[in-house]
Design a protein around this motif. Structure first.
Motif, PDB file in Angstrom:
ATOM      1  N   LEU A  17      22.453  40.127  57.134  1.00 17.77           N
ATOM      2  CA  LEU A  17      22.426  39.214  55.995  1.00 17.77           C
ATOM      3  C   LEU A  17      21.471  39.699  54.921  1.00 17.77           C
ATOM      4  CD1 LEU A  17      22.476  35.754  57.807  1.00 17.77           C
ATOM      5  CD2 LEU A  17      24.389  37.099  56.951  1.00 17.77           C
ATOM      6  N   GLN A  18      20.272  40.045  55.326  1.00 14.03           N
ATOM      7  CA  GLN A  18      19.293  40.487  54.333  1.00 14.03           C
ATOM      8  C   GLN A  18      19.585  41.910  53.857  1.00 14.03           C
ATOM      9  OE1 GLN A  18      15.668  39.127  56.434  1.00 14.03           O
ATOM     10  NE2 GLN A  18      15.285  38.029  54.518  1.00 14.03           N
ATOM     11  N   GLY A  19      20.360  42.655  54.612  1.00 15.93           N
ATOM     12  CA  GLY A  19      20.807  43.963  54.139  1.00 15.93           C
ATOM     13  C   GLY A  19      21.725  43.826  52.935  1.00 15.93           C
ATOM     14  N   TRP A  20      22.600  42.813  52.963  1.00 15.00           N
ATOM     15  CA  TRP A  20      23.467  42.562  51.813  1.00 15.00           C
ATOM     16  C   TRP A  20      22.642  42.124  50.609  1.00 15.00           C
ATOM     17  CZ3 TRP A  20      27.757  43.716  49.595  1.00 15.00           C
ATOM     18  CH2 TRP A  20      28.253  42.943  48.566  1.00 15.00           C
ATOM     19  N   VAL A  21      21.654  41.288  50.827  1.00 19.10           N
ATOM     20  CA  VAL A  21      20.789  40.844  49.735  1.00 19.10           C
ATOM     21  C   VAL A  21      20.072  42.051  49.124  1.00 19.10           C
ATOM     22  CG1 VAL A  21      18.819  39.399  49.111  1.00 19.10           C
ATOM     23  CG2 VAL A  21      20.495  38.557  50.747  1.00 19.10           C
ATOM     24  N   MET A  22      19.601  42.933  49.969  1.00 21.29           N
ATOM     25  CA  MET A  22      18.911  44.131  49.483  1.00 21.29           C
ATOM     26  C   MET A  22      19.870  45.036  48.701  1.00 21.29           C
ATOM     27  SD  MET A  22      15.881  45.135  49.589  1.00 21.29           S
ATOM     28  CE  MET A  22      14.934  46.568  49.240  1.00 21.29           C
ATOM     29  N   PHE A  23      21.083  45.218  49.239  1.00 25.19           N
ATOM     30  CA  PHE A  23      22.071  46.038  48.537  1.00 25.19           C
ATOM     31  C   PHE A  23      22.376  45.456  47.155  1.00 25.19           C
ATOM     32  CE2 PHE A  23      26.551  46.372  47.295  1.00 25.19           C
ATOM     33  CZ  PHE A  23      26.619  47.741  47.045  1.00 25.19           C
ATOM     34  N   VAL A  24      22.610  44.147  47.092  1.00 26.61           N
ATOM     35  CA  VAL A  24      22.950  43.500  45.821  1.00 26.61           C
ATOM     36  C   VAL A  24      21.807  43.632  44.829  1.00 26.61           C
ATOM     37  CG1 VAL A  24      23.391  41.260  44.733  1.00 26.61           C
ATOM     38  CG2 VAL A  24      24.641  41.915  46.780  1.00 26.61           C
ATOM     39  N   SER A  25      20.587  43.399  45.272  1.00 22.20           N
ATOM     40  CA  SER A  25      19.463  43.460  44.337  1.00 22.20           C
ATOM     41  C   SER A  25      19.257  44.877  43.808  1.00 22.20           C
ATOM     42  CB  SER A  25      18.190  42.918  44.980  1.00 22.20           C
ATOM     43  OG  SER A  25      17.831  43.680  46.095  1.00 22.20           O
ATOM     44  N   VAL A  26      19.382  45.874  44.667  1.00 20.67           N
ATOM     45  CA  VAL A  26      19.222  47.261  44.206  1.00 20.67           C
ATOM     46  C   VAL A  26      20.391  47.680  43.324  1.00 20.67           C
ATOM     47  CG1 VAL A  26      19.091  49.662  44.975  1.00 20.67           C
ATOM     48  CG2 VAL A  26      17.762  47.920  46.151  1.00 20.67           C
ATOM     49  N   PHE A  27      21.621  47.369  43.756  1.00 18.23           N
ATOM     50  CA  PHE A  27      22.813  47.742  42.990  1.00 18.23           C
ATOM     51  C   PHE A  27      22.797  47.117  41.598  1.00 18.23           C
ATOM     52  CE2 PHE A  27      27.146  46.619  41.643  1.00 18.23           C
ATOM     53  CZ  PHE A  27      27.687  47.888  41.525  1.00 18.23           C
ATOM     54  N   CYS A  28      22.529  45.814  41.525  1.00 13.00           N
ATOM     55  CA  CYS A  28      22.537  45.137  40.228  1.00 13.00           C
ATOM     56  C   CYS A  28      21.375  45.576  39.348  1.00 13.00           C
ATOM     57  CB  CYS A  28      22.529  43.625  40.427  1.00 13.00           C
ATOM     58  SG  CYS A  28      24.070  43.000  41.115  1.00 13.00           S
ATOM     59  N   PHE A  29      20.239  45.881  39.952  1.00 11.45           N
ATOM     60  CA  PHE A  29      19.104  46.382  39.174  1.00 11.45           C
ATOM     61  C   PHE A  29      19.461  47.721  38.540  1.00 11.45           C
ATOM     62  CE2 PHE A  29      15.083  48.519  38.469  1.00 11.45           C
ATOM     63  CZ  PHE A  29      14.292  47.517  37.932  1.00 11.45           C
ATOM     64  N   ILE A  30      20.030  48.624  39.334  1.00  6.33           N
ATOM     65  CA  ILE A  30      20.402  49.950  38.808  1.00  6.33           C
ATOM     66  C   ILE A  30      21.511  49.827  37.770  1.00  6.33           C
ATOM     67  CG2 ILE A  30      21.462  52.153  39.451  1.00  6.33           C
ATOM     68  CD1 ILE A  30      19.852  51.974  42.074  1.00  6.33           C
ATOM     69  N   MET A  31      22.498  48.962  38.029  1.00  5.58           N
ATOM     70  CA  MET A  31      23.582  48.766  37.071  1.00  5.58           C
ATOM     71  C   MET A  31      23.046  48.209  35.746  1.00  5.58           C
ATOM     72  SD  MET A  31      26.797  46.176  37.181  1.00  5.58           S
ATOM     73  CE  MET A  31      25.668  44.819  37.033  1.00  5.58           C
ATOM     74  N   SER A  32      22.177  47.227  35.816  1.00  5.95           N
ATOM     75  CA  SER A  32      21.645  46.616  34.594  1.00  5.95           C
ATOM     76  C   SER A  32      20.772  47.578  33.811  1.00  5.95           C
ATOM     77  CB  SER A  32      20.854  45.350  34.934  1.00  5.95           C
ATOM     78  OG  SER A  32      21.702  44.368  35.447  1.00  5.95           O
TER      79      SER A  32
END
Length: 155
Positions: free
Chosen positions: A49-64
């Motif tokens: 669960l927290q792996g998905w949260v980590m993926f989303v936060s890193v992915f969206c940070f890099i995308m933004s």
């Protein structure tokens, strides 16, 4: 601000930091970075669960940060597909962050009952803060996607 300020084409240079939908990159990066830091520094009792949260936060940070840098550099000039790309990125990020915020809230709820004896109260508070910032990031991405949709519709 009036609706007319959100229907202009994509700005470039430092004007990105003054246009209504694009100025939201700053709170997106701030809240997303805080989620990233808080989840990375906390104990992880439920890795999937927290792996998905980590993926989303890193992915969206890099995308933004990538989109912000590309807009500031002006690489989108002369192409109309950037407005569509902006809408797709913002809506994807809003959907991802909503799922991550719900999963982080569920993880924190489960931690409060079953793992609290193994965690300190400070670690539990880190997870609560991550939930709050994840929902704030979701809200900012949703608002940004709504204004991006308005700009896309008018272009």
């Amino acid at each position: 601000m009036s609706l007319a300020t959100s229907t202009r084409p994509l700005p470039s240079g430092l004007a990105v930091l003054m246009a209504l939908p694009d100025v939201l990159f700053i709170p997106e990066l701030t809240f997303g970075g805080l989620v990233w830091i808080l989840v990375a520094s906390s104990k992880v009792p439920l890795p999937p669960l927290q792996g998905w949260v980590m993926f989303v936060s890193v992915f969206c940070f890099i995308m933004s940060i990538t989109l912000l840098c590309l807009y500031i550099c002006g690489t989108h000039k002369g192409s109309s597909s950037w407005v569509t790309l902006d809408v797709i990125c913002q809506e994807t990020a809003a959907l991802f962050y909503f799922s991550a915020a719900v999963l982080e809230a569920f993880t924190t709820y489960v931690i409060s009952f079953s793992f609290l004896d193994h965690l300190t109260y400070a670690q539990y508070q880190e997870n609560i803060a991550a939930v709050v910032f994840a929902f704030l990031a979701t809200l900012v991405y949703v608002v940004h996607s709504m204004f991006s949709l308005l700009r896309w519709k008018s272009s």
